[in-house]
Design an enzyme around this catalytic site. Structure first.
Site, PDB file in Angstrom:
ATOM      1  N   LYS A 134     104.860   1.424  48.357  1.00 41.14           N
ATOM      2  CA  LYS A 134     104.596   1.753  49.751  1.00 41.14           C
ATOM      3  C   LYS A 134     103.831   0.654  50.485  1.00 41.14           C
ATOM      4  CE  LYS A 134     101.495   4.893  50.845  1.00 41.14           C
ATOM      5  NZ  LYS A 134     100.831   6.163  51.233  1.00 41.14           N
ATOM      6  N   ASP A 135     103.024  -0.104  49.764  1.00 39.08           N
ATOM      7  CA  ASP A 135     102.203  -1.146  50.392  1.00 39.08           C
ATOM      8  C   ASP A 135     102.953  -2.468  50.560  1.00 39.08           C
ATOM      9  OD1 ASP A 135     100.134   0.680  50.400  1.00 39.08           O
ATOM     10  OD2 ASP A 135      99.270  -0.038  48.512  1.00 39.08           O
ATOM     11  N   ARG A 155      89.833   5.083  56.782  1.00 39.40           N
ATOM     12  CA  ARG A 155      90.302   3.925  56.031  1.00 39.40           C
ATOM     13  C   ARG A 155      89.627   3.875  54.671  1.00 39.40           C
ATOM     14  NH1 ARG A 155      91.617  -1.118  57.561  1.00 39.40           N
ATOM     15  NH2 ARG A 155      92.058  -1.142  55.338  1.00 39.40           N
ATOM     16  N   ARG A 207     102.257   6.950  60.725  1.00 38.09           N
ATOM     17  CA  ARG A 207     103.310   7.912  60.400  1.00 38.09           C
ATOM     18  C   ARG A 207     102.741   9.331  60.337  1.00 38.09           C
ATOM     19  NH1 ARG A 207     104.482  10.392  55.620  1.00 38.09           N
ATOM     20  NH2 ARG A 207     102.893   9.128  54.611  1.00 38.09           N
ATOM     21  N   ARG A 208     101.617   9.503  59.616  1.00 40.32           N
ATOM     22  CA  ARG A 208     101.056  10.845  59.483  1.00 40.32           C
ATOM     23  C   ARG A 208     100.520  11.345  60.822  1.00 40.32           C
ATOM     24  NH1 ARG A 208      98.397   8.763  54.003  1.00 40.32           N
ATOM     25  NH2 ARG A 208     100.138   9.168  52.608  1.00 40.32           N
ATOM     26  N   CYS A 218     106.837  -3.330  63.794  1.00 42.60           N
ATOM     27  CA  CYS A 218     106.230  -2.661  62.655  1.00 42.60           C
ATOM     28  C   CYS A 218     104.914  -1.969  62.896  1.00 42.60           C
ATOM     29  CB  CYS A 218     106.089  -3.542  61.455  1.00 42.60           C
ATOM     30  SG  CYS A 218     106.543  -5.160  61.522  1.00 42.60           S
ATOM     31  N   ARG A 259      87.946   7.888  51.560  1.00 36.96           N
ATOM     32  CA  ARG A 259      88.480   8.728  52.638  1.00 36.96           C
ATOM     33  C   ARG A 259      88.044  10.181  52.490  1.00 36.96           C
ATOM     34  NH1 ARG A 259      94.780   7.186  52.787  1.00 36.96           N
ATOM     35  NH2 ARG A 259      94.471   5.145  51.875  1.00 36.96           N
TER      36      ARG A 259
HETATM   37  N1  LIG Z   1      98.182   3.275  51.733  1.00 39.17           N
HETATM   38  C1  LIG Z   1      97.428   3.291  50.505  1.00 39.17           C
HETATM   39  C2  LIG Z   1      98.226   3.915  49.427  1.00 39.17           C
HETATM   40  N2  LIG Z   1      99.220   3.245  48.823  1.00 39.17           N
HETATM   41  C3  LIG Z   1      99.800   4.076  47.908  1.00 39.17           C
HETATM   42  C4  LIG Z   1      99.118   5.284  47.955  1.00 39.17           C
HETATM   43  C5  LIG Z   1      99.430   6.477  47.160  1.00 39.17           C
HETATM   44  C6  LIG Z   1     100.262   6.278  45.939  1.00 39.17           C
HETATM   45  C7  LIG Z   1     101.726   6.093  46.193  1.00 39.17           C
HETATM   46  O1  LIG Z   1     102.263   6.375  47.275  1.00 39.17           O
HETATM   47  O2  LIG Z   1     102.394   5.655  45.221  1.00 39.17           O
HETATM   48  C8  LIG Z   1      98.099   5.190  48.897  1.00 39.17           C
HETATM   49  C9  LIG Z   1      97.100   6.219  49.244  1.00 39.17           C
HETATM   50  C10 LIG Z   1      97.513   7.204  50.319  1.00 39.17           C
HETATM   51  O3  LIG Z   1      98.401   6.911  51.151  1.00 39.17           O
HETATM   52  O4  LIG Z   1      96.911   8.279  50.384  1.00 39.17           O
END
Ligand SMILES: NCc1[nH]cc(CCC(=O)O)c1CC(=O)O
Length: 312
Positions: A81-82, A147, A129-130, A240, A153
């Site tokens: 995701k990152d 953050r 997004r959320r 983005c 958090r």
């Molecule tokens: N943005 C940070 C991040 N990157 C991946 C995860 C969660 C683990 C995953 O999605 O594999 C998180 C924490 C979150 O969004 O709460």
């Protein structure tokens, strides 16, 4: 190969993920020595500023990738995701293990649900997004920016006396924090981020020995879903700083994907879905992006897109 060095960030979640892959590797290859190269990335250093203003999600990944390119480590474990849609030349995602639960989770007191949040409730999240999805469903909610790593958090949520906070289920589960969860949000309510719940194991393309060690960790179904999701993201990354969600599932030989682009305040959301044979995963993601662009996502990207990527 006798030994491998795994590059990782130092956050508790990143360390858990790197150690998890390390232990999978030692189970698969008895006698293999695993060590860790722990790094603090720019993303970790600038925690005070909103991520979208300090350079986007690539911040957590770039320095780790440089470590691989320089030969200071042999593989890296990331949250997919990152990662941005373009990877640096010379590196590849050698293995994508079976995906963890990709859903979002509402943290807060037991019994709380999105529906039961009182009018005007304050809900924490760091993700565009959320925020967009929450506000589209509940325009009365006040979104408070949170953050930092997962534990930070949750601590901020309590300090600020928020009603709740939305985080990824996968991260909470890996850290043993499921007891913080009040409601796991169905994907129909909160469409996950591209790659959410997937671990990406990266190495140098030319390093056939490491690729051989990693090969048994690959999950073909996860790869198909990720191929569709990342094709979708690649087509939309022009803008983005825009709320973006994309989630694909595989049933038999068919990949099914849903995607969403919205205004940050949730006043407009463009959603769609697309299916096709698993071999066409890339085209499914790409066609879904085209479809959303034609139905209003292009306007949203024009109005809200900037040069850097948000945390998703
Ligand atoms: N943005 C940070 C991040 N990157 C991946 C995860 C969660 C683990 C995953 O999605 O594999 C998180 C924490 C979150 O969004 O709460």
């Amino acid at each position: 190969m006798k030994a491998v060095r795994i590059a990782t960030r130092q956050s508790p979640l990143a360390l858990w993920q790197a150690r998890h892959v390390g232990s999978l590797l030692t189970q698969l290859h008895p006698g293999l020595e695993v060590s860790f190269v722990e790094m603090t990335t720019a993303g970790d250093r600038f925690l005070a500023a909103p991520l979208s203003t300090v350079g986007g999600k690539g911040l957590f990944v770039k320095e780790i990738e440089q470590c691989l390119l320089d030969g200071r480590a042999d593989l890296a474990v990331h949250s997919l995701k990152d990662m941005t849609s373009v990877l640096p030349a010379g590196l590849l995602l050698a293995a994508l293990p079976v995906r963890e639960d990709p859903r979002d989770a509402l943290c807060g007191p037991a019994g709380l649900t999105i529906e039961r949040l009182p009018r005007g409730a304050r809900v924490g999240t760091s993700s565009l997004r959320r925020s967009c999805i929450l506000r589209a469903r509940r325009p009365d909610l006040e979104i408070v920016s949170l953050r930092g790593n997962v534990q930070t958090r949750l601590a901020r949520m309590r300090e600020l006396e928020l009603h709740g906070a939305v985080l990824a289920f996968a991260g909470l589960k890996r850290l043993g924090l499921e007891s913080e969860i009040a409601e796991v949000l169905p994907t129909s309510l909160s469409l996950p981020a591209v790659g959410q719940g997937v671990l990406a194991i990266q190495c140098r393309t030319e390093d056939v020995a490491v690729r051989g060690l990693l090969a048994p960790l690959e999950d073909a179904t996860t790869r198909v879903a990720v191929t569709a999701e990342r094709a979708f993201m690649a087509r939309l990354e022009g803008g983005c700083t825009v709320p973006l969600a994309g989630h694909a599932t595989v049933v038999g030989q068919t990949v099914h994907m849903r995607g969403l682009v919205g205004r940050p305040d949730g006043t407009k959301v463009v959603e769609g879905e697309r299916s096709g044979p698993v071999e066409t995963a890339l085209a499914v993601g790409d066609a879904l992006a085209e479809d959303l662009l034609a139905r209003g996502a292009a306007d949203i990207l024009r109005d809200f897109g900037r040069a850097s990527a948000p945390e998703s």
